[in-house]
Scaffold this active site. Structure first.
Site, mmCIF file in Angstrom:
data_model
loop_
_atom_site.group_PDB
_atom_site.id
_atom_site.type_symbol
_atom_site.label_atom_id
_atom_site.label_comp_id
_atom_site.label_asym_id
_atom_site.label_seq_id
_atom_site.Cartn_x
_atom_site.Cartn_y
_atom_site.Cartn_z
ATOM 1 N N ASP A 1 9.195 2.884 2.095
ATOM 2 C CA ASP A 1 8.023 3.688 2.413
ATOM 3 C C ASP A 1 7.788 3.600 3.919
ATOM 4 O OD1 ASP A 1 5.552 4.790 2.882
ATOM 5 O OD2 ASP A 1 4.623 3.965 1.075
ATOM 6 N N PHE B 1 0.850 -1.189 0.000
ATOM 7 C CA PHE B 1 0.000 0.000 0.000
ATOM 8 C C PHE B 1 0.885 1.239 0.000
ATOM 9 C CE2 PHE B 1 -2.344 3.588 1.559
ATOM 10 C CZ PHE B 1 -3.507 3.515 0.814
ATOM 11 N N LYS C 1 2.194 11.122 7.176
ATOM 12 C CA LYS C 1 1.334 10.875 8.333
ATOM 13 C C LYS C 1 1.766 11.665 9.579
ATOM 14 C CE LYS C 1 -1.168 7.037 6.685
ATOM 15 N NZ LYS C 1 -0.827 5.902 5.858
#
Ligand SMILES: *Cc1c(COP(=O)(O)O)cnc(C)c1O
Length: 403
Positions: free
Chosen positions: A225, A140, A254
């Site tokens: 990531d 993802f 985030k």
């Protein structure tokens, strides 16, 4: 206004690509939130790990209030006082040469893709338009059209084509598969140190270090990531540090925005960043003065308040207590630091039913896929609060076992 009215309005006017739990959160402080009726919950969802600082961290609240009265946005047509300081701090903490400041995580991934492709053509010498990027099954990395092009989840890409070519998908956690997938046109390997959205999938020990070695030996860039796993979440500043690796580039997002603003970074070594020339990329809001102030403050808090150390200790504490729960409903508990997944046996309950029951008992979490309940509380959490979480989970599982 009643909670149902609020929910129905959002449902009516908002496109329907989320399936929220039926609660309207109207206030947050630290690890807690309150719904419109005043009921208190412990937030174990932390906005998909973007709220590591907890809700409305006082230092971030002060900083954002001061800064909105001073200067918010200039665009990068000009210089601004804090962007350089923010990038410098991020680089010093992670050992990178420099970076690209963006807004969302997906945007940072997009820039990383552009960077490694241009590196492939202008440095490595791959023939134009032939570069391949290797990614992992169940990855993802966000929701743009290029990023979903290399998703292995049909719902993420089906009917959104034509898809972007140039990606090769290999199994996650299998270094041999990486070695076999590399060819003369391979530009980079893009990987999550722990797969978050896939259900908190922790790869075998040594996997990342092995992948780094394979990439080095083949002149292939390794990009990690860390948008979900980074900034202390797994008990180290970067999840990569569990295996002492320094990939060629990393992605942060985030929690970098302190739960206040979208702030993301692609950080990399000089040889990669040097491919970018004026005009190659841009973002109107990327690196704006308000975001740079929040990002810098967020980073400083992560270090000063020892988020990594706390995540390691509190993660161990929570994991230990969760593992005491003996129930056929639970088939696995896994994770690192404060990124924990509880695998639910679908023969008993869907993960969503467990989340609904947890909500009833005052704990916010969200299922990922059909079988995993994610626990990722803010990293400011204390030992007593961890014990409360474990108690609520235990009680909820016991109640569900009777149903
Ligand atoms: C959330 C996430 C992204 C995407 O970030 P957005 O800000 O939602 O675009 C990318 N990679 C990983 C690993 C993530 O968890």
């Amino acid at each position: 206004m009643s909670m149902n009215e609020t929910i129905n309005r959002e449902k009516h006017y908002g496109a329907n690509y989320y399936k929220p739990l039926p609660v309207v959160i109207s206030k947050g402080k630290g690890i807690h939130v309150w719904d419109e009726d005043g009921k208190q919950y412990i937030d174990c969802m932390s906005a998909y790990s973007a709220l590591s600082h907890g809700h409305c961290h006082p230092k971030l609240v002060t900083k954002i209030q001061q800064q909105v009265e001073q200067l918010t946005l200039t665009s990068r047509a000009f210089y601004s006082p804090t962007l350089g300081k923010f990038l410098q701090r991020a680089c010093e903490l992670t050992n990178y040469f420099g970076g690209c400041p963006l807004n969302s995580g997906a945007e940072a991934v997009e820039v990383a893709i552009k960077a490694v492709r241009k590196w492939a053509y202008t440095v490595k010498g791959i023939p134009d338009n032939q570069a391949e990027i290797i990614v992992c099954k169940n990855n993802f990395h966000g929701r743009t059209t290029t990023i979903i092009s290399f998703s292995s989840e049909p719902q993420y890409y089906q009917h959104f084509g034509p898809l972007t070519p140039g990606f090769k998908v290999i199994p996650y956690g299998d270094a041999k598969a990486l070695e076999q997938a590399i060819n003369k046109n391979t530009a980079a390997f893009l990987v999550e140190p722990i797969q978050g959205e896939a259900g908190i999938i922790v790869p075998p020990e040594g996997y990342l270090a092995e992948c780094e070695k394979i990439c080095r030996n083949n002149n292939v860039l390794m990009i990690c990531d860390e948008i979900q796993t980074g900034l202390g979440r797994t008990g180290k500043l970067l999840a990569c540090q569990h295996e002492n690796i320094q990939p060629d580039g990393i992605l942060l997002g985030k929690a970098l925005g302190g739960g206040m603003l979208p702030v993301s970074l692609f950080l990399a070594n000089k040889n990669i960043l040097d491919v970018f020339k004026p005009g190659d990329h841009g973002s109107t809001f990327g690196g704006n003065e308000l975001a740079a102030n929040i990002g810098l403050t967020a980073l400083n808090i992560i270090v000063e308040e020892k988020f990594s150390e706390n995540a390691a200790a509190m993660g161990d504490r929570l994991m230990h207590q969760l593992k005491q729960i003996k129930s056929p409903i639970i088939t696995d508990i896994r994770g690192k630091g404060l990124l924990i997944g509880i695998e639910i046996d679908p023969a008993y309950h869907a993960a969503r039913d467990v989340c609904l029951a947890l909500l009833e008992n005052g704990l916010l979490s969200k299922e990922t896929h059909d079988t995993v309940v994610r626990l990722a509380p803010p990293l400011i959490i204390t030992a007593d609060q961890i014990d409360s979480i474990a108690d609520i989970v235990k009680r909820t599982i016991e109640q569900l076992a009777l149903k």
